[in-house]
Design a protein around this motif. Sequence first.
Motif, PDB file in Angstrom:
ATOM      1  N   THR A  54       0.821  -1.226   0.000  1.00  0.00           N
ATOM      2  CA  THR A  54       0.000   0.000   0.000  1.00  0.00           C
ATOM      3  C   THR A  54       0.846   1.263   0.000  1.00  0.00           C
ATOM      4  OG1 THR A  54      -0.171  -0.133   2.420  1.00  0.00           O
ATOM      5  CG2 THR A  54      -1.958  -1.118   1.127  1.00  0.00           C
ATOM      6  N   ASP A  55       2.103   1.180   0.464  1.00  0.00           N
ATOM      7  CA  ASP A  55       2.977   2.352   0.432  1.00  0.00           C
ATOM      8  C   ASP A  55       3.552   2.585  -0.961  1.00  0.00           C
ATOM      9  OD1 ASP A  55       2.664   2.886   3.154  1.00  0.00           O
ATOM     10  OD2 ASP A  55       4.210   1.429   3.688  1.00  0.00           O
ATOM     11  N   ASN A  56       3.650   1.510  -1.731  1.00  0.00           N
ATOM     12  CA  ASN A  56       4.145   1.592  -3.110  1.00  0.00           C
ATOM     13  C   ASN A  56       3.190   0.816  -4.013  1.00  0.00           C
ATOM     14  OD1 ASN A  56       6.916   2.894  -2.658  1.00  0.00           O
ATOM     15  ND2 ASN A  56       6.978   1.150  -1.253  1.00  0.00           N
ATOM     16  N   PRO A  57       2.059   1.418  -4.359  1.00  0.00           N
ATOM     17  CA  PRO A  57       1.050   0.704  -5.158  1.00  0.00           C
ATOM     18  C   PRO A  57       1.634   0.163  -6.457  1.00  0.00           C
ATOM     19  CG  PRO A  57       0.174   2.774  -4.324  1.00  0.00           C
ATOM     20  CD  PRO A  57       1.632   2.782  -4.016  1.00  0.00           C
ATOM     21  N   PRO A  58       1.165  -0.997  -6.878  1.00  0.00           N
ATOM     22  CA  PRO A  58       1.733  -1.625  -8.076  1.00  0.00           C
ATOM     23  C   PRO A  58       1.469  -0.811  -9.336  1.00  0.00           C
ATOM     24  CG  PRO A  58      -0.254  -2.767  -7.376  1.00  0.00           C
ATOM     25  CD  PRO A  58       0.077  -1.795  -6.284  1.00  0.00           C
ATOM     26  N   LYS A  59       2.441  -0.792 -10.211  1.00  0.00           N
ATOM     27  CA  LYS A  59       2.312  -0.079 -11.480  1.00  0.00           C
ATOM     28  C   LYS A  59       1.262  -0.763 -12.346  1.00  0.00           C
ATOM     29  CE  LYS A  59       5.088   1.539 -15.393  1.00  0.00           C
ATOM     30  NZ  LYS A  59       6.424   1.515 -16.032  1.00  0.00           N
ATOM     31  N   ASP A  60       0.408   0.019 -12.970  1.00  0.00           N
ATOM     32  CA  ASP A  60      -0.651  -0.499 -13.845  1.00  0.00           C
ATOM     33  C   ASP A  60      -1.585  -1.480 -13.132  1.00  0.00           C
ATOM     34  OD1 ASP A  60       0.457   0.961 -15.944  1.00  0.00           O
ATOM     35  OD2 ASP A  60       1.812  -0.685 -16.460  1.00  0.00           O
ATOM     36  N   GLN A  61      -1.714  -1.333 -11.811  1.00  0.00           N
ATOM     37  CA  GLN A  61      -2.591  -2.219 -11.019  1.00  0.00           C
ATOM     38  C   GLN A  61      -2.225  -3.697 -11.173  1.00  0.00           C
ATOM     39  OE1 GLN A  61      -4.029   1.294 -12.186  1.00  0.00           O
ATOM     40  NE2 GLN A  61      -5.235  -0.158 -13.363  1.00  0.00           N
ATOM     41  N   THR A  62      -0.944  -3.984 -11.433  1.00  0.00           N
ATOM     42  CA  THR A  62      -0.524  -5.340 -11.768  1.00  0.00           C
ATOM     43  C   THR A  62       0.390  -5.916 -10.696  1.00  0.00           C
ATOM     44  OG1 THR A  62      -0.668  -4.838 -14.135  1.00  0.00           O
ATOM     45  CG2 THR A  62       0.611  -6.767 -13.514  1.00  0.00           C
ATOM     46  N   VAL A  63       0.109  -7.160 -10.294  1.00  0.00           N
ATOM     47  CA  VAL A  63       0.973  -7.889  -9.374  1.00  0.00           C
ATOM     48  C   VAL A  63       1.356  -9.213 -10.033  1.00  0.00           C
ATOM     49  CG1 VAL A  63       0.010  -6.855  -7.292  1.00  0.00           C
ATOM     50  CG2 VAL A  63      -0.991  -8.966  -8.186  1.00  0.00           C
TER      51      VAL A  63
END
Length: 385
Positions: A54-63
């Motif tokens: 949550t402190d570094n949200p994933p780029k392009d909403q991708t994990v």
Amino acid sequence: MSIIPEKSKTRRVQTLNELSKRKVVEHNSLITSIAKMDKTPLKMFELAVSLIDTDNPPKDQTVYLSKQELFAFFKVTDNDKHSRFKEAIQKMQKQAFFEIVEKTSNGFEFESIVPIPYVKWADYHDEVTIQFSDKIMPYLINLKNNFTQHALSDIAELNSKYAIILYRWLSMNYNQYEHYSAKGGRREEQVESYRNPTISIQELRIMTDTVNEYKRFTNFSKKVLDIPLEEITVHTSFNVTYEKVKKGRSIDSIVFHITKKQVADDSSYKLDDRDYIDGKIRQEESENELVLQAMDSPYTKLLMEQFLLSYLDLMDKKILAGLQKNVYPLYDELKELRGLKGVKEHLAYIRDKQDDYSKKNIAKYLKKSIEQYLPIVKRQDIDHE
């Protein structure tokens, strides 16, 4: 019986260790939403959410998820696991969505969100790409207030959709109880209401998506309350009971009573604890002999290197004697199975999981940790054979 390569076994242990550390953090509105899906998509969603920082949200909403993690989380070991994985993904994308209800000044607003619209994987490598909907992301990353955190390992053990839904909701309430107990800001009766939360039958039916199911209350209570709460009590950190509240002749609401399990009692787990001896304190001579053996043991050095023992602990004869008598023989067993390197890896892992309570009860923490880990190692060797 199939033979599992040594590298595969090591990866599986590392995967289980990694999963046990994961937390799931979600906005309370998502927890109280209607999960229009069965247990497998819901558990898969929780697993994917645990990958979000949550402190570094994933780029392009991708994990990016490992298949090894996925199979370990669902405890799948059979040869059909890849086709079952494919079916679960398809089911999640075609059938699963959250129906979120928000109260506004003008009335209620309703959102229907497919949480994971895109998944990519291949049969020739381990990585699974998961992309969240941009509509679900605010409920997973904008968490300055009104959010809940719970352990992924607790979710992994639950086998019914209703158990997962109730566990998330109970965690939401108990988190608030712990927060306001520590920080203040609420009256005493308000704080207690978080530990003993009430929900109307109507709200409970909506949240569990059973408005049109289990019309008879006896069936409803068995399927949605009794069986799920037994699962929660057995497999998670909560003990939960409930009572029915009547309005006239009908059941109007449910009051839950939540207590958190205590891993251990409040005393230090040393040689003179009842779990360490058969009701009697060892004679001083025997204790001194154990202390000398512990001081010469390579395991004491390893524990110091991993900061699991302090210099103050070395001054406590009962801690050292307890370790030598009850913990180090178990380390000998692990050393025979995995070598000294295996002992080091185990200590490095439990060091990362250590909390303030375990620091006060270090011998008990070390004993319980190795007692839980040894059977896993032995089962892996049996599988290999």
